[in-house]
Motif scaffolding. Sequence first.
Motif, PDB file in Angstrom:
ATOM      1  N   UNK A  39       0.861  -1.189   0.000  1.00  0.00           N
ATOM      2  CA  UNK A  39       0.000   0.000   0.000  1.00  0.00           C
ATOM      3  C   UNK A  39       0.893   1.234   0.000  1.00  0.00           C
ATOM      4  N   UNK A  40       0.588   2.142  -0.912  1.00  0.00           N
ATOM      5  CA  UNK A  40       1.298   3.414  -0.993  1.00  0.00           C
ATOM      6  C   UNK A  40       0.244   4.504  -1.176  1.00  0.00           C
ATOM      7  N   UNK A  41       0.282   5.530  -0.340  1.00  0.00           N
ATOM      8  CA  UNK A  41      -0.593   6.677  -0.576  1.00  0.00           C
ATOM      9  C   UNK A  41       0.235   7.797  -1.196  1.00  0.00           C
ATOM     10  N   UNK A  42      -0.448   8.606  -2.014  1.00  0.00           N
ATOM     11  CA  UNK A  42       0.245   9.692  -2.710  1.00  0.00           C
ATOM     12  C   UNK A  42      -0.765  10.767  -3.084  1.00  0.00           C
ATOM     13  N   UNK A  43      -0.284  11.972  -3.356  1.00  0.00           N
ATOM     14  CA  UNK A  43      -1.189  12.983  -3.887  1.00  0.00           C
ATOM     15  C   UNK A  43      -1.759  12.488  -5.223  1.00  0.00           C
ATOM     16  N   UNK A  44      -2.984  12.877  -5.510  1.00  0.00           N
ATOM     17  CA  UNK A  44      -3.652  12.400  -6.724  1.00  0.00           C
ATOM     18  C   UNK A  44      -2.821  12.622  -7.973  1.00  0.00           C
ATOM     19  N   UNK A  45      -2.179  13.771  -8.071  1.00  0.00           N
ATOM     20  CA  UNK A  45      -1.446  14.099  -9.282  1.00  0.00           C
ATOM     21  C   UNK A  45      -0.153  13.293  -9.458  1.00  0.00           C
ATOM     22  N   UNK A  46       0.260  12.539  -8.442  1.00  0.00           N
ATOM     23  CA  UNK A  46       1.483  11.744  -8.529  1.00  0.00           C
ATOM     24  C   UNK A  46       1.220  10.234  -8.631  1.00  0.00           C
ATOM     25  N   UNK A  81       1.305  -5.255 -11.162  1.00  0.00           N
ATOM     26  CA  UNK A  81       0.069  -4.497 -11.354  1.00  0.00           C
ATOM     27  C   UNK A  81      -0.065  -3.506 -10.204  1.00  0.00           C
ATOM     28  N   UNK A  82      -0.632  -2.348 -10.510  1.00  0.00           N
ATOM     29  CA  UNK A  82      -0.927  -1.360  -9.477  1.00  0.00           C
ATOM     30  C   UNK A  82      -2.350  -0.855  -9.702  1.00  0.00           C
ATOM     31  N   UNK A  83      -3.193  -1.015  -8.706  1.00  0.00           N
ATOM     32  CA  UNK A  83      -4.545  -0.443  -8.732  1.00  0.00           C
ATOM     33  C   UNK A  83      -4.475   0.923  -8.064  1.00  0.00           C
ATOM     34  N   UNK A  91      -4.706   5.755  -3.262  1.00  0.00           N
ATOM     35  CA  UNK A  91      -4.107   4.589  -2.635  1.00  0.00           C
ATOM     36  C   UNK A  91      -3.655   3.677  -3.761  1.00  0.00           C
ATOM     37  N   UNK A  92      -2.365   3.401  -3.811  1.00  0.00           N
ATOM     38  CA  UNK A  92      -1.815   2.476  -4.786  1.00  0.00           C
ATOM     39  C   UNK A  92      -1.751   1.102  -4.137  1.00  0.00           C
ATOM     40  N   UNK A 129       2.829   4.612 -10.098  1.00  0.00           N
ATOM     41  CA  UNK A 129       2.377   3.282 -10.521  1.00  0.00           C
ATOM     42  C   UNK A 129       3.069   2.854 -11.811  1.00  0.00           C
ATOM     43  N   UNK A 130       3.067   3.715 -12.795  1.00  0.00           N
ATOM     44  CA  UNK A 130       3.687   3.396 -14.079  1.00  0.00           C
ATOM     45  C   UNK A 130       5.187   3.132 -13.913  1.00  0.00           C
ATOM     46  N   UNK A 131       5.844   3.932 -13.092  1.00  0.00           N
ATOM     47  CA  UNK A 131       7.275   3.774 -12.827  1.00  0.00           C
ATOM     48  C   UNK A 131       7.571   2.373 -12.268  1.00  0.00           C
ATOM     49  N   UNK A 132       6.766   1.920 -11.315  1.00  0.00           N
ATOM     50  CA  UNK A 132       6.991   0.610 -10.703  1.00  0.00           C
ATOM     51  C   UNK A 132       6.763  -0.528 -11.693  1.00  0.00           C
ATOM     52  N   UNK A 133       5.730  -0.418 -12.513  1.00  0.00           N
ATOM     53  CA  UNK A 133       5.448  -1.474 -13.492  1.00  0.00           C
ATOM     54  C   UNK A 133       6.512  -1.471 -14.590  1.00  0.00           C
TER      55      UNK A 133
END
Length: 103
Positions: A7-14, A30-32, A53-54, A19-23
């Motif tokens: 679980x990772x929380x982040x500002x909406x704009x980030x 996968x990142x929801x 929430x990622x 998510x894309x960076x990790x994949x």
Amino acid sequence: MEHVVVYITAPREHGERIARHLVERKLAACVNIAQVTSIYRWEGRVERDEEVLLVVKTRRDKLKELIAEVKSIHPYKVPEIIALPIVEGDLEYLRWIDESVNF
């Protein structure tokens, strides 16, 4: 292989960028991304923020690198990055996670 959900929380704009960076780096299969309202204590005050929430599916052996990558691009001083074990799951799905994060 041990599988985990991170679980990772982040500002909406980030959120999508993280998510894309990790994949793309094969640190996550996968990142929801879900919209959440977070209420938390920070520097002695109770705060409220709209965040994402990622929900990251990966393997435990990728965690140290995943955490380092998130911290390198995350805007928060202390980002939430917590991992929970996947106790059981569909074997085909777990195999797909393995294939997706292998180099």
